[in-house]
Each structure stands twice: as C-alpha cells, then as structure tokens.
Design a protein around this motif. Structure first.
Motif: not given
Length: 310
Positions: A11-16, A182-186, A189-190, A232-235
């Motif tokens: 797995a890859k962690q992208l923010g939450p 939250i979105q910035s953290s994702v 890492e994207l 992004i949608a899930a975030s």
C-alpha cells in the motif's frame, strides 16, 4: 474472480488514504478510452417542451474507439449546468446515447463554455440516492430522491470553505484542492506514480481504517488514466488527516465478502450488459461485453462511516 487470482501489492499512504495496488490475473485486457480523454466526445442537453432535462444528457461518439465513463465523473462541456454520471457508461463507436446524470451545480441554468472533464465526484456524492432492495439483491437508484440527496452532499462539501455563487461541486473541488489541508497533503504525495506494476488493473482505497472502494478496469492503461482523479475524489470524503491503516488480509476479506454475491442484469445493449449485486454492506457493479468478458468492476463499501447517511 477467486482470491487466488488476486495479487495485492504494498500500500501507498496518501494523506489519510491508503491506496492498495491490485492485479486481477484472470481479467482479459480490452481497448477503450476513459477520462480525461473525452475531447472526442460531443456532449449536449436533451430538451423537452420545458427546456433541457436535468437528469439526462446526450453523448455522441463520432470516433472508431469505445469509451468508458466511470460513475461520478463530472461533465461540463457546453452544458447548462455541470452534471455527474450516475453509473458507469460504455459509449460504443459511432453511437449517440442518452445517459443518466445528476446536477452538481445547482444555481446555474444557462449555456456556458467550459472544459469537458471536471474530474470525479467524492464517493459520498456518487453513492447518494441509492437504496438497497433486498427483493432484488442490489442497490438501485431512487430517482425520486437522488437529486435532492446529491445537492445535500454538494452543500456539505461547500461548508469546508464557503458557498459558491452557483453551488458548483467542480469549483469547490478545484479550489479546495489548493487550499484544504487534507487535499494539500494528498496532492503533495501524488507527484509520484500510483501504479506499481505494469499489469496493475485494480485498486482498493481505504479511509479511516476501512475499505472505501475497489475498482478494476480490464484495460490497465485506463486505471492509470483515472486513478489520480479517483484518489482525489476519495480525499474529499476525509474529515481529518489521521493515517489509520488496514492490512492486506483485510483487503482480501473485502473481496471474499462480495465475490459470491449473485449479480443481476440491470441494463443491456449491443455492446454487452451491466450487472449489479451486493448486500446491505456492499454495492457492486460489473460491466461485461457480449462475449461475457468483464470490462469494468466496482465495489463500494456501503458500511463505511462516510456513506452511512447519504
């Protein structure tokens, strides 16, 4: 699919969010196009005596290539308001079809020129207005409440940073992608690749220590094209940056839960058919071609905290 055919990568962690790469080894590859490559399609309103319909638009495919538009994709393209696609749509070459949509820009009702592709809606928007019918054994769209419940979820997204003049979900997501913690953290890492293996054709996204959604495309390149927007949608359904992980055993258990459900044909056309199945907790959609080969599969965890009251 059996769990023996399912390969699960690290797995890859992208923010939450925890993003699990999946390979379904028995899935036959097919060629079709997906977003954001929609410029060749022609979108338009469908009108009756009172003007354009809110819940239905027309799509023309003048090309030699079939297209798949996943559920929740936001379409703008000279429409009187932004719409989101209610369920996965398969558009055959040289076909013109009407597709079922919902409004995600409540206060605009006039022609406007925008780019076609607005990304994917959060899964709380995608899932809104579906009810499980135990007599049928699948989640079906409640057309009498779908639009009201979608607007309710759009309004909830707006409360993060304030209402917009046209209550545009597309505008909310574009602006909050830059400003929300939250979105910035994702987004930070994207920047790297989300695809860990060239044969990867699936993904499972977990949030708050629970599987949220799993999706497979028979064309691995289609997953690669759409995955960023799906993440992004899930975030946008996350309410904190807490990193709560699940294990590969939990990923496999999620598939064990739905793989034996009976799938019921809910729509058919010249290209094939769409099937639905599941339970009170899982909502599955499977699209097959006329040779009965799977083109696309999705499974939403309806027991996830963010989807319980949509």
């Amino acid at each position: 699919m059996t769990t023996n055919e399912l390969r699960i990568g690290p797995a890859k962690q992208l923010g939450p969010l925890q993003v699990w790469p999946l390979i379904w080894e028995g899935l036959i590859a097919h060629n079709y196009k997906v977003p954001p490559n929609l410029d060749d399609l022609i979108f338009g309103e469908i009108e009756d005596e009172d003007g354009p319909l809110v819940d239905c638009i027309q799509v023309e495919n003048p090309t030699d290539d079939p297209f798949i538009i996943p559920s929740g994709w936001i379409i703008s393209a000279n429409l009187w308001q932004d719409r989101t696609v209610n369920s996965m749509e398969y558009i055959e070459p040289h076909a013109t079809v009407a597709i079922s949509v919902s409004c995600v820009e409540k206060a605009r009702w006039s022609p406007d020129s925008r780019s076609i592709d607005g990304g994917r809606a959060p899964f709380s928007v995608i899932a809104a207005g579906f009810e499980f019918d135990p007599s049928k054994g699948f989640w079906s769209l409640d057309r009498s409440t779908r639009q009201t419940r979608v607007w309710s979820q759009v309004s909830r997204q707006e409360t993060r940073s304030g209402f917009r003049p046209t209550n545009s979900l597309r505008q909310v997501m574009e602006e909050d992608s830059l400003n929300s913690e939250i979105q910035s953290s994702v987004f930070n890492e994207l920047k790297g690749s989300l695809i860990s293996h060239p044969k990867q054709n699936g993904v499972l996204i977990a949030l708050d220590g629970q599987p949220l959604v799993a999706e497979f495309f028979s064309n691995p390149n289609s997953l690669k094209c759409t995955l960023r927007e799906t993440v992004i949608a899930a975030s946008f359904d996350a309410t904190s940056n807490s990193k709560i992980e699940i294990s590969s055993d939990e990923v496999r258990r999620f598939f064990l839960e739905f793989q034996n459900y009976k799938n019921i044909e809910i729509d058919s056309d010249h290209w094939g058919a769409m099937f639905a199945g599941g339970s009170q907790g899982i909502d599955t959609r499977v699209s097959i071609n006329k040779r009965e080969e799977i083109l696309h599969l999705s499974a939403i965890n309806r027991n996830h905290r963010v989807l319980l009251e949509v």
